[in-house]
Design an enzyme around this catalytic site. Structure first.
Site, short mmCIF file in Angstrom:
data_model
loop_
_atom_site.label_atom_id
_atom_site.label_comp_id
_atom_site.label_asym_id
_atom_site.label_seq_id
_atom_site.Cartn_x
_atom_site.Cartn_y
_atom_site.Cartn_z
N LYS A 1 0.80 -1.23 0.00
CA LYS A 1 0.00 0.00 0.00
C LYS A 1 0.84 1.28 0.00
CE LYS A 1 -4.26 -1.87 0.54
NZ LYS A 1 -4.08 -3.18 1.12
N GLU B 1 -9.99 5.78 3.17
CA GLU B 1 -10.75 4.67 3.76
C GLU B 1 -9.76 3.55 4.05
OE1 GLU B 1 -10.09 4.91 0.63
OE2 GLU B 1 -9.40 2.86 0.24
N SER C 1 2.16 -9.90 -0.74
CA SER C 1 1.68 -8.51 -0.67
C SER C 1 1.85 -7.87 0.70
CB SER C 1 0.21 -8.45 -1.08
OG SER C 1 -0.58 -9.30 -0.27
C1 LIG Z 1 -5.00 -4.28 1.11
C2 LIG Z 1 -4.29 -5.55 0.95
C3 LIG Z 1 -4.62 -6.47 -0.08
C4 LIG Z 1 -5.80 -6.27 -1.00
O1 LIG Z 1 -5.77 -5.12 -1.77
P1 LIG Z 1 -5.41 -5.11 -3.32
O2 LIG Z 1 -5.75 -3.74 -3.74
O3 LIG Z 1 -6.27 -6.16 -3.98
O4 LIG Z 1 -3.99 -5.43 -3.43
C5 LIG Z 1 -3.85 -7.59 -0.24
N1 LIG Z 1 -2.80 -7.86 0.59
C6 LIG Z 1 -2.47 -7.02 1.60
C7 LIG Z 1 -1.34 -7.38 2.48
C8 LIG Z 1 -3.20 -5.85 1.81
O5 LIG Z 1 -2.86 -5.04 2.82
#
Ligand SMILES: *Cc1c(COP(=O)(O)O)cnc(C)c1O
Length: 398
Positions: free
Chosen positions: A91, A113, A380
């Site tokens: 993010k 948000e 992620s």
């Molecule tokens: C917010 C988040 C997601 C999902 O959001 P995307 O916009 O689909 O990437 C996935 N993994 C993590 C660790 C997140 O914080």
């Protein structure tokens, strides 16, 4: 060339667009114009590159998961380590890009948000770094699930506003943030957290996350002298997935799978898998696949992970699904929890529960692939925020 979308009005085929109240149109056009100028401005690009490197910790490693590879039958598995970034997830890539745009537009009040709290933390972090006032809208249910992140945002000087309407999760938090934006649009920039909403957000957020795929491509070419056979990423709104996929879209031999939240199973109705029984509709600024009933009423969603339970998917994913360039699968809560355990125990990496959905997919497909093939999974985010939730499910004493 798929890579050149969207068109000037934010359309990816029939998806996307700008479905917002008239009062926001000026702000969105202003944002789109400023973004176009910034994109071509070497000063902006240098500023962003420097922050990504020195503040966020880029480039992130592409890590060869040796024990996971062995355990799942020999297909080489690499992890793109976005979990190692400052604040713990991808993010921050987008938050940094957008705070620089806000500075350029002279907007020093920041709103956002958040679902899992990762985007709220990233936004509160960049707001603190640039001395901006920061208000984060968060559903009451998510605040309870992600108490650690609520405290982090508060330590960073942000005001966290509880949203109790409806299901009290991400959708309601976005509605509140949009209401705030309509009221305060002249002083305020809204840092939207995923490849969602009205144009230019899906394009802009994607572009800020493309660094994931660009680095991955250079790293795998250096390491393996060829492109991977399969890319895997979890899909909430779809920003980490599109960030990884986008630079590979024109590489026809690279397969891509986005993994949605299967919750308690598709038949239970308690899930957030928009491509399993979802339909075309409009939600919060964009036309895309979403979970709604026959009257168009948005349905309740469910996932063990707060970051994947939004009722709509980013419009570019709807397009890539329609043309068949990207495949979409889902993992259930239980499969994700097993993936969480698997990655923790075999690699010493505790993933976010969102990420664990991608791990679950790999656990399914890697054993069916051959030993000379290569998978890259986007890691992620890290799992610190999910420890309490996972403990409730996985540790018998809790
Ligand atoms: C917010 C988040 C997601 C999902 O959001 P995307 O916009 O689909 O990437 C996935 N993994 C993590 C660790 C997140 O914080």
């Amino acid at each position: 060339m798929i890579e050149t979308l969207p068109d000037a009005h934010g359309h990816f085929g029939v998806y996307g667009g700008m479905f917002v109240p008239e009062t926001l149109m000026t702000a969105l056009h202003e944002l789109a114009a400023e973004y176009e100028r910034a994109k071509g401005d070497p000063h902006f690009q240098n500023q962003l590159a420097q922050l990504l490197r020195d503040f966020a910790g880029r480039p992130t490693p592409l890590y060869f998961a040796e024990r996971l590879t062995k355990k799942l039958g020999g297909t080489k598995i690499y992890l793109k380590r976005e979990d190692l970034l400052h604040t713990g997830a991808h993010k921050i890539n987008n938050a940094l890009g957008q705070i620089l745009l806000a500075q350029r537009m002279g907007k020093h009040r920041i709103i956002a948000e958040t679902g899992a709290g990762q985007h709220g933390v990233a936004t509160a972090t960049v707001a603190a770094r640039f001395g901006c006032e920061c208000i984060i809208y968060m559903g009451a249910v998510d605040m309870e699930r992600q108490a650690l992140n609520v405290a982090r945002m508060q330590f960073l000087g942000a005001k966290v506003v509880t949203v109790s309407a409806g299901q009290a999760t991400l959708k309601e938090a976005i509605s509140e943030a949009m209401r705030d934006w309509v009221t305060n649009v002249r002083t305020t920039h809204y840092i939207l957290g995923s490849a969602l909403g009205s144009h230019p957000y899906p394009m802009m957020v994607r572009d800020f996350q493309r660094v994931i795929g660009e680095e991955t491509k250079a790293q795998i070419l250096e390491r393996e002298k060829r492109l991977p056979d399969l890319l895997v990423a979890c899909v909430g709104g779809g920003s980490n997935a599109i960030g990884l996929f986008h630079p590979f879209l024109n590489d026809a031999n690279v397969r891509m799978v986005g993994v949605e939240a299967g919750g308690e199973g598709i038949r239970s109705g308690k899930h957030a898998a928009r491509f399993q029984g979802g339909r075309l509709g409009v939600l919060q600024g964009t036309k895309t696949f979403l979970l709604a009933n026959e009257d168009g009423q948005i349905e309740l969603t469910h996932s063990v992970s707060a970051g994947l339970d939004y009722a709509a998917v980013g419009p570019e994913h709807s397009y890539l699904h329609e043309i068949g360039r990207v495949e979409y699968d889902f993992a259930t809560d239980n499969e994700a929890l097993a993936g969480f355990k698997l990655l923790s125990e075999t690699e010493g990496i505790i993933p976010a529960l969102e990420t664990a959905h991608a791990v679950a997919h790999i656990a399914k497909v890697a054993p069916k692939m051959s030993g000379d093939q290569i998978i890259v999974m986007n890691c992620s985010g890290r799992g610190d925020k999910d420890v309490a939730m996972a403990a409730r499910h996985l540790l018998s004493s809790s």
